[in-house]
Enzyme design. Structure first.
Site, mmCIF file in Angstrom:
data_model
loop_
_atom_site.group_PDB
_atom_site.id
_atom_site.type_symbol
_atom_site.label_atom_id
_atom_site.label_comp_id
_atom_site.label_asym_id
_atom_site.label_seq_id
_atom_site.Cartn_x
_atom_site.Cartn_y
_atom_site.Cartn_z
ATOM 1 N N TYR A 58 -9.272 19.156 64.375
ATOM 2 C CA TYR A 58 -9.941 19.206 63.073
ATOM 3 C C TYR A 58 -11.249 19.998 63.169
ATOM 4 C CZ TYR A 58 -6.733 15.341 61.961
ATOM 5 O OH TYR A 58 -5.621 14.554 61.783
ATOM 6 N N PRO A 198 -2.179 8.728 52.948
ATOM 7 C CA PRO A 198 -1.662 7.583 52.177
ATOM 8 C C PRO A 198 -1.797 7.787 50.669
ATOM 9 C CG PRO A 198 -3.828 7.072 53.053
ATOM 10 C CD PRO A 198 -3.430 8.383 53.664
ATOM 11 N N LEU A 199 -2.627 8.770 50.284
ATOM 12 C CA LEU A 199 -2.752 9.109 48.856
ATOM 13 C C LEU A 199 -1.977 10.390 48.554
ATOM 14 C CD1 LEU A 199 -6.587 8.387 48.524
ATOM 15 C CD2 LEU A 199 -4.695 6.959 47.709
ATOM 16 N N ALA A 200 -1.123 10.794 49.489
ATOM 17 C CA ALA A 200 -0.414 12.075 49.374
ATOM 18 C C ALA A 200 -1.422 13.185 49.061
ATOM 19 C CB ALA A 200 0.705 12.004 48.340
ATOM 20 N N GLN A 201 -2.515 13.150 49.824
ATOM 21 C CA GLN A 201 -3.603 14.149 49.722
ATOM 22 C C GLN A 201 -4.219 14.190 48.319
ATOM 23 O OE1 GLN A 201 -2.157 17.813 51.574
ATOM 24 N NE2 GLN A 201 -2.638 16.937 53.590
ATOM 25 N N GLY A 202 -4.208 13.070 47.643
ATOM 26 C CA GLY A 202 -4.847 12.991 46.319
ATOM 27 C C GLY A 202 -3.860 13.084 45.172
ATOM 28 N N GLY A 206 -3.853 10.605 40.540
ATOM 29 C CA GLY A 206 -3.690 10.876 39.108
ATOM 30 C C GLY A 206 -4.757 11.815 38.561
HETATM 31 N N1 NAP Z 1 -1.679 12.903 62.528
HETATM 32 C C1 NAP Z 1 -1.467 13.860 61.673
HETATM 33 O O1 NAP Z 1 -0.626 14.753 61.872
HETATM 34 C C2 NAP Z 1 -2.273 13.868 60.399
HETATM 35 C C3 NAP Z 1 -1.915 14.720 59.336
HETATM 36 C C4 NAP Z 1 -2.678 14.655 58.156
HETATM 37 C C5 NAP Z 1 -3.761 13.783 58.084
HETATM 38 N N2 NAP Z 1 -4.099 12.998 59.151
HETATM 39 C C6 NAP Z 1 -5.247 12.064 59.094
HETATM 40 O O2 NAP Z 1 -5.126 11.253 57.936
HETATM 41 C C7 NAP Z 1 -6.294 11.383 57.126
HETATM 42 C C8 NAP Z 1 -5.908 11.216 55.685
HETATM 43 O O3 NAP Z 1 -4.886 12.110 55.276
HETATM 44 P P1 NAP Z 1 -5.148 13.308 54.246
HETATM 45 O O4 NAP Z 1 -6.564 13.638 54.218
HETATM 46 O O5 NAP Z 1 -4.135 14.351 54.572
HETATM 47 O O6 NAP Z 1 -4.681 12.701 52.822
HETATM 48 P P2 NAP Z 1 -5.171 11.490 51.914
HETATM 49 O O7 NAP Z 1 -5.992 10.555 52.647
HETATM 50 O O8 NAP Z 1 -3.927 11.007 51.248
HETATM 51 O O9 NAP Z 1 -6.023 12.254 50.783
HETATM 52 C C9 NAP Z 1 -7.394 12.472 50.938
HETATM 53 C C10 NAP Z 1 -7.941 13.114 49.675
HETATM 54 O O10 NAP Z 1 -7.636 12.306 48.528
HETATM 55 C C11 NAP Z 1 -8.736 12.276 47.630
HETATM 56 N N3 NAP Z 1 -9.211 10.875 47.519
HETATM 57 C C12 NAP Z 1 -9.565 10.044 48.539
HETATM 58 N N4 NAP Z 1 -9.941 8.844 48.075
HETATM 59 C C13 NAP Z 1 -9.825 8.894 46.743
HETATM 60 C C14 NAP Z 1 -10.075 7.964 45.698
HETATM 61 N N5 NAP Z 1 -10.509 6.726 45.948
HETATM 62 N N6 NAP Z 1 -9.867 8.359 44.421
HETATM 63 C C15 NAP Z 1 -9.410 9.606 44.127
HETATM 64 N N7 NAP Z 1 -9.159 10.538 45.076
HETATM 65 C C16 NAP Z 1 -9.346 10.181 46.371
HETATM 66 C C17 NAP Z 1 -9.806 13.189 48.225
HETATM 67 O O11 NAP Z 1 -9.625 14.531 47.713
HETATM 68 P P3 NAP Z 1 -10.254 15.082 46.327
HETATM 69 O O12 NAP Z 1 -11.382 14.200 45.929
HETATM 70 O O13 NAP Z 1 -10.673 16.473 46.663
HETATM 71 O O14 NAP Z 1 -9.095 15.053 45.369
HETATM 72 C C18 NAP Z 1 -9.457 13.182 49.698
HETATM 73 O O15 NAP Z 1 -9.887 14.309 50.400
HETATM 74 C C19 NAP Z 1 -6.889 12.751 57.516
HETATM 75 O O16 NAP Z 1 -8.272 12.818 57.234
HETATM 76 C C20 NAP Z 1 -6.597 12.763 58.997
HETATM 77 O O17 NAP Z 1 -7.568 11.994 59.697
HETATM 78 C C21 NAP Z 1 -3.349 13.024 60.286
#
Ligand code: NAP
Length: 322
Positions: A58, A198-202, A206
């Site tokens: 990262y 877990p939020l499918a990247q946001g 919604g």
């Molecule tokens: N092991 C692996 O291969 C792998 C792959 C991917 C991720 N990861 C790890 O998992 C973590 C999480 O996954 P991710 O970042 O891909 O996706 P995620 O957690 O599903 O989505 C994160 C994004 O969702 C939005 N968000 C977060 N909380 C929110 C809330 N309460 N209300 C509204 N929007 C919200 C934010 O973006 P906006 O505000 O810009 O919309 C945030 O950047 C990463 O940081 C990383 O540490 C690991």
């Protein structure tokens, strides 16, 4: 905050903090985000979050540095989890890379050291030899894997000769694969599934629709954010809102409560600001009723996004603005 009921040296919070966003330009959060990232970490600590996930990949080490600096003296109180990117994960390389990650994090030991993904050529026998020696000298606490299928997870455990505590995989309402075998195994064997995205990247927040997709290269490459898929997700988001209203919560919080319902699952959402961190931490306290859970499962099953090869031409067209 709630914690996993497992015998681990330090408690592991059901909501952790994912830090791929830290120091990674691809999320498009701009230069001010580094300061906000530190605030997010400090607030997470206040709220009882004990799991902080990063990786050497990262921001090419920047995420580890930002996280370590923000944790400061609290580093030893929490579970710092990092990952080796397994380019050539033979034992001596595993050892060197762990030392480099620990140095960037500013820790004497990495509480949970994970293999970022399975290497198709190098067997886990050799990778786990490196991991075992790191545990023996105390530089690594628990060993974890990421993006492993069940067979390979168990093979890694046999190779390590000890438990491989966790498997970090994509798991959300719209990526439910881990429910088939990884989560049942974790429950039966006393292991943990760490749900990433877990939020499918946001997508599940919604916040986005076909006329208002998110910025940044990461999500431009994610087919869920194709206008067509955002459109197809309308009914799912409506169900999330309905359940959220009953709990005085937000769709994101309900999406997190969905994955946390399993006792051996923890989620590590990323956050673009402190308020999101606060909401995400609060989601650990939400208990869904059986009826709510069933309604969410039905809505998630009815969501049929365009993915895989079929999504590729559409993504190209979306990029070109057509
Ligand atoms: N092991 C692996 O291969 C792998 C792959 C991917 C991720 N990861 C790890 O998992 C973590 C999480 O996954 P991710 O970042 O891909 O996706 P995620 O957690 O599903 O989505 C994160 C994004 O969702 C939005 N968000 C977060 N909380 C929110 C809330 N309460 N209300 C509204 N929007 C919200 C934010 O973006 P906006 O505000 O810009 O919309 C945030 O950047 C990463 O940081 C990383 O540490 C690991």
């Amino acid at each position: 905050m709630r914690y996993v009921q497992l015998d681990t040296p330090k408690p592991i919070s059901k909501i952790g903090l994912g830090t791929w966003q830290f120091g990674s330009k691809e999320w498009g959060y701009g230069p001010d985000y580094e300061r906000r990232a530190a605030e997010i970490v400090r607030r997470a600590l206040d709220l009882g979050v004990t799991l902080f996930d990063t990786a050497e990949l990262y921001g090419f080490g920047r995420s580890e540095r930002i996280l370590g600096a923000a944790l400061g003296n609290d580093r030893s109180k929490v579970v710092v989890a990092s990952k080796i990117f397994p380019l050539l994960p033979v034992a001596p390389v595993v050892q060197q890379r762990a030392v480099a990650s620990a140095a960037r994090l500013g820790v004497d030991g990495i509480d949970l050291y994970q293999v970022h993904q399975a290497n198709p050529v190098v067997a886990d026998t050799t990778t786990m030899r490196g991991m075992r020696s790191l545990q023996d000298v105390g530089l690594v606490g628990e060993v974890g894997v990421s993006n492993y299928g069940l067979r390979r997870w168990r093979f890694a455990e046999a190779a390590l000769g000890r438990r491989v505590l966790s498997n970090q995989v994509r798991y959300s309402m719209i990526d439910r694969g881990p429910e088939e075998d990884l989560i049942p195994y974790a429950e039966q064997a006393g292991r943990i599934v760490i749900a990433y995205s877990p939020l499918a990247q946001g997508f599940l927040s919604g916040r986005y629709d076909a006329t208002n997709p998110p910025a940044g290269a990461v999500r431009r490459a994610n087919p869920y954010f194709l206008p067509e898929n955002l459109e197809r997700g309308t009914a799912l988001i409506a169900t999330l809102r309905e359940v959220a209203d009953a709990h005085d919560a937000t769709p994101s919080q309900i999406a997190l409560a969905y994955v946390l319902r399993h006792p051996n699952v923890v989620a590590i959402p990323g956050a673009s600001g402190v308020e999101q961190m606060e909401r995400n931490a609060a989601a650990a306290e939400i208990d869904l009723t059986d009826d709510e859970y069933a309604a969410l499962v039905a809505a998630a099953r009815a969501f049929r996004p365009v993915t895989g090869l079929a999504a590729v031409p559409r993504m190209v067209r979306a990029r070109l603005g057509r």
